[in-house]
Design a protein around this motif. Structure first.
Motif, PDB file in Angstrom:
ATOM      1  N   GLU A 152       6.852   2.891 -14.970  1.00 20.04           N
ATOM      2  CA  GLU A 152       5.616   3.593 -14.586  1.00 20.04           C
ATOM      3  C   GLU A 152       4.957   2.951 -13.382  1.00 20.04           C
ATOM      4  N   GLN A 153       4.990   1.630 -13.327  1.00 21.79           N
ATOM      5  CA  GLN A 153       4.399   0.914 -12.188  1.00 21.79           C
ATOM      6  C   GLN A 153       5.079   1.344 -10.885  1.00 21.79           C
ATOM      7  N   GLU A 154       6.390   1.349 -10.873  1.00 18.22           N
ATOM      8  CA  GLU A 154       7.105   1.624  -9.632  1.00 18.22           C
ATOM      9  C   GLU A 154       7.101   3.105  -9.280  1.00 18.22           C
ATOM     10  N   ARG A 155       6.987   3.975 -10.291  1.00 20.76           N
ATOM     11  CA  ARG A 155       6.941   5.405 -10.020  1.00 20.76           C
ATOM     12  C   ARG A 155       5.779   5.723  -9.068  1.00 20.76           C
ATOM     13  N   GLU A 202       3.834   6.818  -3.416  1.00 17.37           N
ATOM     14  CA  GLU A 202       3.012   6.456  -2.252  1.00 17.37           C
ATOM     15  C   GLU A 202       3.902   6.174  -1.037  1.00 17.37           C
ATOM     16  N   GLU A 203       5.061   5.578  -1.286  1.00 15.80           N
ATOM     17  CA  GLU A 203       6.001   5.311  -0.193  1.00 15.80           C
ATOM     18  C   GLU A 203       6.524   6.628   0.397  1.00 15.80           C
ATOM     19  N   ARG A 204       6.767   7.603  -0.469  1.00 14.10           N
ATOM     20  CA  ARG A 204       7.207   8.911   0.033  1.00 14.10           C
ATOM     21  C   ARG A 204       6.117   9.572   0.876  1.00 14.10           C
ATOM     22  N   ARG A 205       4.868   9.488   0.413  1.00 13.92           N
ATOM     23  CA  ARG A 205       3.759  10.058   1.215  1.00 13.92           C
ATOM     24  C   ARG A 205       3.690   9.384   2.581  1.00 13.92           C
ATOM     25  N   LEU A 206       3.968   8.089   2.604  1.00 14.55           N
ATOM     26  CA  LEU A 206       3.905   7.333   3.865  1.00 14.55           C
ATOM     27  C   LEU A 206       5.023   7.742   4.810  1.00 14.55           C
ATOM     28  N   LEU A 251      -3.730  -4.291  -6.022  1.00 12.71           N
ATOM     29  CA  LEU A 251      -3.644  -2.893  -5.576  1.00 12.71           C
ATOM     30  C   LEU A 251      -2.311  -2.241  -5.917  1.00 12.71           C
ATOM     31  N   ARG A 252      -1.241  -3.033  -5.779  1.00 14.52           N
ATOM     32  CA  ARG A 252       0.092  -2.446  -5.983  1.00 14.52           C
ATOM     33  C   ARG A 252       0.611  -2.681  -7.408  1.00 14.52           C
ATOM     34  N   VAL A 253       0.758  -3.944  -7.767  1.00 15.83           N
ATOM     35  CA  VAL A 253       1.430  -4.247  -9.030  1.00 15.83           C
ATOM     36  C   VAL A 253       0.624  -3.762 -10.238  1.00 15.83           C
ATOM     37  N   LYS A 254      -0.680  -4.079 -10.262  1.00 13.90           N
ATOM     38  CA  LYS A 254      -1.466  -3.745 -11.459  1.00 13.90           C
ATOM     39  C   LYS A 254      -1.815  -2.270 -11.533  1.00 13.90           C
ATOM     40  N   ARG A 255      -2.020  -1.612 -10.363  1.00 14.49           N
ATOM     41  CA  ARG A 255      -2.581  -0.266 -10.415  1.00 14.49           C
ATOM     42  C   ARG A 255      -1.766   0.800  -9.699  1.00 14.49           C
ATOM     43  N   SER A 256      -0.676   0.418  -9.032  1.00 18.26           N
ATOM     44  CA  SER A 256       0.164   1.390  -8.311  1.00 18.26           C
ATOM     45  C   SER A 256      -0.639   2.269  -7.349  1.00 18.26           C
ATOM     46  N   LEU A 257      -1.711   1.714  -6.784  1.00 22.91           N
ATOM     47  CA  LEU A 257      -2.536   2.504  -5.863  1.00 22.91           C
ATOM     48  C   LEU A 257      -1.886   2.645  -4.493  1.00 22.91           C
ATOM     49  N   THR A 258      -1.010   1.743  -4.158  1.00 22.73           N
ATOM     50  CA  THR A 258      -0.442   1.754  -2.812  1.00 22.73           C
ATOM     51  C   THR A 258       0.976   1.210  -2.812  1.00 22.73           C
ATOM     52  N   TYR A 259       1.637   1.384  -1.695  1.00 28.77           N
ATOM     53  CA  TYR A 259       2.961   0.799  -1.489  1.00 28.77           C
ATOM     54  C   TYR A 259       2.821  -0.537  -0.766  1.00 28.77           C
ATOM     55  N   ALA A 260       1.759  -0.681   0.034  1.00 26.82           N
ATOM     56  CA  ALA A 260       1.590  -1.928   0.786  1.00 26.82           C
ATOM     57  C   ALA A 260       0.119  -2.249   0.983  1.00 26.82           C
ATOM     58  N   ALA A 261      -0.200  -3.541   0.995  1.00 28.21           N
ATOM     59  CA  ALA A 261      -1.555  -4.008   1.284  1.00 28.21           C
ATOM     60  C   ALA A 261      -1.408  -5.377   1.919  1.00 28.21           C
ATOM     61  N   THR A 266      -4.447  -1.129   4.072  1.00 25.10           N
ATOM     62  CA  THR A 266      -3.659  -0.539   2.995  1.00 25.10           C
ATOM     63  C   THR A 266      -3.716   0.969   3.167  1.00 25.10           C
ATOM     64  N   PHE A 267      -3.102   1.708   2.244  1.00 19.00           N
ATOM     65  CA  PHE A 267      -3.174   3.165   2.259  1.00 19.00           C
ATOM     66  C   PHE A 267      -2.987   3.648   0.840  1.00 19.00           C
ATOM     67  N   THR A 268      -3.487   4.853   0.561  1.00 15.25           N
ATOM     68  CA  THR A 268      -3.374   5.391  -0.796  1.00 15.25           C
ATOM     69  C   THR A 268      -3.505   6.907  -0.724  1.00 15.25           C
ATOM     70  N   LYS A 269      -3.117   7.596  -1.792  1.00 16.42           N
ATOM     71  CA  LYS A 269      -3.262   9.056  -1.820  1.00 16.42           C
ATOM     72  C   LYS A 269      -4.742   9.414  -1.746  1.00 16.42           C
ATOM     73  N   SER A 270      -5.035  10.579  -1.172  1.00 13.74           N
ATOM     74  CA  SER A 270      -6.441  10.935  -0.912  1.00 13.74           C
ATOM     75  C   SER A 270      -7.362  10.752  -2.117  1.00 13.74           C
ATOM     76  N   PRO A 271      -6.980  11.219  -3.325  1.00 13.62           N
ATOM     77  CA  PRO A 271      -7.941  11.144  -4.444  1.00 13.62           C
ATOM     78  C   PRO A 271      -8.350   9.724  -4.826  1.00 13.62           C
ATOM     79  N   THR A 272      -7.529   8.703  -4.508  1.00 11.33           N
ATOM     80  CA  THR A 272      -7.878   7.338  -4.926  1.00 11.33           C
ATOM     81  C   THR A 272      -8.414   6.501  -3.765  1.00 11.33           C
ATOM     82  N   THR A 273      -8.902   7.166  -2.716  1.00  9.82           N
ATOM     83  CA  THR A 273      -9.362   6.443  -1.537  1.00  9.82           C
ATOM     84  C   THR A 273     -10.540   5.501  -1.835  1.00  9.82           C
ATOM     85  N   ALA A 274     -11.601   6.045  -2.443  1.00 17.85           N
ATOM     86  CA  ALA A 274     -12.802   5.226  -2.679  1.00 17.85           C
ATOM     87  C   ALA A 274     -12.495   4.093  -3.656  1.00 17.85           C
TER      88      ALA A 274
END
Lengths: 441, 464
Positions: free
Chosen positions: A141-144, A149-153, B302-312, B329-337
């Motif tokens: 689930e973590q990596e999914r 996000e990587e695909r969006r990038l 940001l990444r490991v605990k919450r999967s909010l981003t691919y890189a920070a 960093t970057f994230t999908k629009s709904p989780t920006t704030a």
């Protein structure tokens, strides 16, 4: 103490003057469980680079679970049996190393660059995850979410990413090369833990892997270490062979991408040949003739003579199965995609119709040779090249044959292959029609 | 000609664990002021040239923003008896590379050739530096390509974020101006401007030349002297550097509208330190814990605990007279704030308390272990040697690096973090994404929000 050479210069009759072909001394060995091991000594820095290649990439995927090879690459960093979640990265960095992985259509690779003292630790970590990866719901689930996000990038918010995805989806009909390595969003959402387990079982066996160590090492002692850490992993059934055969393309295919963008662009792909095909070096030469710098043909025509493009490029893909030969051009402000296509057509016609001069051919070959040498500047670069050739193409020594193969390409070869392969009926054209920002897609 | 050979490192046996075996560097200053460094590299048959001309976009005259970039781009479009195409063909026929690009403080001219082509490569480099043609039509072509490049970059969300962040934070300070310039200024640049910039700044007494390659330092130095001895110095070629930039005091937000985006690019930071600041090393170690590598606090939260981003990541962009700390960093629009709030919290929390001992030890081991790998490629070594000289750092910067990292105490690192990482209440924030969705999400939670189009960022850099 005389330093052992880490690069050998082998006289090559076919190369002009005093040139020689480059070879890297390699100790190659296969463990009883099938793990292929390549060792290369280079004492120029007190560091070692390790690569593990699995002969499995998005080419080995199926519909419904596209993206699993790459998603799995992410999961490989989240713990095995001895080392728990987070320990892999912590141990590597805490011992002065860096770590990463990458997935392509053909292979998946894991790399570490680290001080030589960390070698036993790195082998222990790699063996732990190769043999005993923790396939937990938390890991998946973590990596999914991260991979989405990587695909969006890389794809969804990147104009060239969308164009490349569209090209491969339309150029290939049956081959698994057609989907992008990152996978479809729908598949990323639905991949299950059972899918991940099955993928691990089929792809991550020692007999499906190549381990490369390059750098400040001593081969005999290193091989003994490798045996200790990897010798106990069991051999497993080999993955199912992939049949990537394509039905013949009977005519040009055209795709329009309408997306918010500043400038029109064109991406064209022709069906090429597989890496081990004798004609493949010809594609590398054509890539440089067309786009090997400011003096190359596409630059001279589209950027310089006609001033219609901001940027041009060509790429001769290397693949286990036949890859695409691609040409890309982005329009200047005020110029159209149709104009780009007209000019690309003229350049491609000239390549097929007129014999390339000896000087121009020499230039392309010199560029290929210099780029090859450039790719060997670091121990990591050398380990990567050796492992890639061994894993994807069956023999690391293929790397040392590149220079001679390029050298053997003649002007007639270029004309012949351009006429047989870079033809309209064999191509797929992706046209980017920019939408104004804010308009609906 | 004064020649001074410094053995930057001793041979094998005498090395302590923290010292680094590097090729000896031969240094010389020619009579015309050109500072030269040569290092032998025998692993591959390659030659690397790396030059820093000590002027860049900071020396663009007002109203001519983008001139340093245009001058650099035109430098390699015809020189001596060769037209632009002939020059490109000559370089590429050797499988070589030769190019120039301007930054803010300096312009880099770099080239790479096979060792067998050293004389030919040196001849091409000399022609480009001493005898560029700057033909009117070539200046026009380079200018049109520069303008097209500015437009093309508006398609890249991360490029927009970087450009807008620098402009929003630095304002009219040279570090806020994009080196490629503003479109209205670039459009007006011509041959006279380019030639004047070149004549003024491309001088040996304002230039550092590093050569690393498969050659003998002694012979190479003789050749360099032959090639560049006739290059004429000029007393006014050394620029007056820009004043150090001032930190901003109040947090504010720039929302850059990309209506088609499904992902938001985030950047924030404030003015920090110059490269030559004594705190640069402890600040770098602190930053490694917060936002370097794969096990940083930012990656963890940001990444490991919450999967909010691919890189920070975070970094100190430390330059000649100043610099900034920035986080991205970057994230999908709904989780920006959510992502922005968390990144601010992690940064603020980190700078306000001493790092845990294991995290500090890990960061130090990481930096020390990776250091030799950062210098193993000849081009990387050449660039590093030139930069050290340009920044005015000690000549033993490289050989003592690992020792200096090892010697840092937890206090050193904590102090540097507290001093040079900004309090979250003062940062400049740039958000690139779909404004219609993001405006209500952001509200006034992070400070006053100014919304602009991507192309407007070049104007931010022009205002005070």
């Amino acid at each position: 103490v005389a330093r052992r050479l880490s690069i050998l210069c082998v006289a090559l009759v076919a190369l002009p003057g005093s040139l020689c072909a480059i070879e890297l001394p390699v100790v190659a060995h296969t463990l009883p469980n099938g793990l292929r091991v390549l060792l290369h000594e280079d004492h120029s820095a007190p560091a070692i680079s390790s690569y593990i290649f699995f002969r499995s990439g998005s080419r080995n995927e199926r519909y419904g679970t596209t993206g699993i090879a790459h998603l799995f690459e992410h999961m490989m960093f989240n713990g095995g049996r001895k080392y728990g979640p987070g320990a892999f990265d912590d141990q590597i960095e805490g011992n002065g190393g860096s770590t990463n992985g990458y997935t392509s259509r053909d292979i998946t690779a894991y790399l570490n660059n680290f001080p030589r003292e960390a070698l036993p630790l790195v082998l222990d970590l790699e063996s732990d995850r190769m043999g005993h990866l923790a396939l937990t719901p938390e890991n998946l689930e973590q990596e999914r979410g991260i991979v989405m996000e990587e695909r969006r990038l890389r794809i969804d918010n990147q104009v060239t990413g969308v164009m490349h995805e569209a090209l491969y989806l339309h150029a290939f009909v049956r081959s698994p090369y057609r989907w992008n390595t990152v996978g479809f969003m729908g598949d990323l959402k639905r991949i299950t833990l059972a899918d991940a387990r099955a993928y691990f079982e089929s792809s991550y066996a020692p007999n499906n892997a190549v381990l490369v160590l390059a750098g400040d090492l001593e081969p005999d002692a290193t091989l003994a270490l490798v045996r200790r850490y990897f010798g106990g992993l069991p051999r497993r059934p080999a993955p199912e062979p992939v049949d990537a055969s394509e039905p013949p393309q009977e005519g040009e295919r055209r795709v329009t991408v309408r997306k918010a963008a500043e400038l029109p662009a064109v991406l064209i792909g022709w069906h090429g040949v597989r890496m081990l095909d004798p004609d493949r070096p010809v594609f590398d030469v054509m890539d440089r003739l067309l786009a090997g710098g400011d003096s190359a043909r596409l630059d001279q025509d589209l950027v310089r003579a006609h001033e219609v493009a901001t940027e041009v490029g060509a790429d001769s893909g290397w693949g286990i199965d036949p890859e695409l030969f691609t040409v890309y051009a982005q329009a200047r402000p005020g110029k159209t995609a149709a104009t780009l296509e007209t000019r690309i057509d003229a350049v491609m016609t000239a390549l097929a119709e007129e014999r390339v001069s000896d000087d121009e051919l020499r230039k392309a070959k010199n560029q290929l040779r210099a780029d090859f040498i450039r790719s060997l500047k670091s121990v990591s670069g050398k380990a990567n090249q050796l492992g890639y050739f061994e894993a994807a193409f069956g023999d690391y020594r293929g790397l040392f044959g590149l220079e001679a193969a390029w050298e053997a390409v003649s002007a007639e070869d270029v004309q012949r292959v351009a006429r047989s392969h870079l033809v309209r009926a064999q191509r797929t054209v992706v046209v980017l029609e920019p939408l104004a920002r804010g308009s609906a897609g | 000609v004064k020649v001074l050979t410094l053995l930057l490192a001793l041979g094998g046996a005498a090395l302590g664990a923290d010292e680094l075996s590097l090729p000896p560097v031969t240094r010389a200053t020619l009579d015309n002021g050109l500072r030269v460094m040569v290092a032998e590299y025998r692993e591959l048959p390659l030659i690397e040239f790396y030059l820093i001309v000590g002027a860049g976009a900071a020396q663009d005259p007002p109203g001519k923003e983008g001139l340093a970039t245009l001058t650099a781009a035109t430098l390699t479009r015809g020189a001596g008896e060769r037209s632009a195409t002939e020059l490109a063909r000559a370089i590429e026929s050797l499988g070589g590379q030769l190019g120039a690009s301007a930054g803010t403080d300096g312009t880099i001219v770099s080239g790479e050739f096979l060792a067998q082509d050293f004389p030919a490569g040196l001849d091409l480099l000399r022609a480009v530096l001493l005898d560029p043609r700057f033909e009117r039509d070539e200046v026009r072509r380079a200018r049109d390509e520069q303008l097209a490049g500015i437009v093309a970059a508006l398609e890249e969300p991360s490029a927009i974020a970087e450009k807008c962040y620098a402009a929003f934070l630095y304002g009219a300070h040279p570090y806020g101006r994009p080196a490629e310039g503003r479109r209205d200024a670039v459009r007006r640049l011509g041959r006279g401007d380019v030639r004047a910039y070149y004549e003024r700044w491309y001088r040996p007494n304002n230039t550092i030349l590093v050569l690393v390659g498969d050659l003998t330092a002694r012979d190479a130095l003789i050749r360099l002297r032959e090639a560049f001895g006739a290059w004429r110095a000029a007393p006014d070629a050394i620029p007056q550097r820009a004043a150090a930039p001032e930190p901003q005091r109040e947090r504010r937000v720039l929302l850059v509208d990309k209506p088609d985006a499904t992902q938001t690019q985030l950047r924030f930071g404030n003015i920090a330190l110059a490269r030559s600041h004594p705190d640069h090393l402890p600040a770098t170690v602190a930053n490694t814990i917060l936002g370097g590598g794969f096990t940083s606090r930012l990656i963890e939260e940001l990444r490991v605990k919450r999967s909010l981003t691919y890189a920070a990541w975070s970094m100190f962009a430390a330059r000649l007279t100043g610099g900034d700390f920035r986080l991205g960093t970057f994230t999908k629009s709904p989780t920006t704030a959510e992502t922005l709030a968390l990144a601010l919290e992690v940064e603020g929390d980190f700078r306000s308390r001493p790092p845990a001992r294991p995290a500090l030890d890990k960061a130090k081991a990481y930096l020390r272990g990776q250091f030799p790998l950062k210098l193993e490629s000849p081009d990387a070594l050449a660039a590093r040697l030139a930069d050290i000289e340009f920044q005015g750092l000690p000549a033993d910067e490289l050989t003592t690096y690992r020792h200096r990292v090892a010697a840092l105490t937890p206090d050193d690192v904590a102090r540097a973090a507290a001093r040079h990482m900004p309090t979250p209440e003062t940062v400049a924030i740039v958000v690139v994404g779909k404004a219609a969705e993001l405006r209500p999400q952001l509200g006034d939670r992070f400070g006053p929000v100014e919304t602009v189009q991507p192309e407007a960022c070049e104007e931010l850099a022009a205002r005070d």
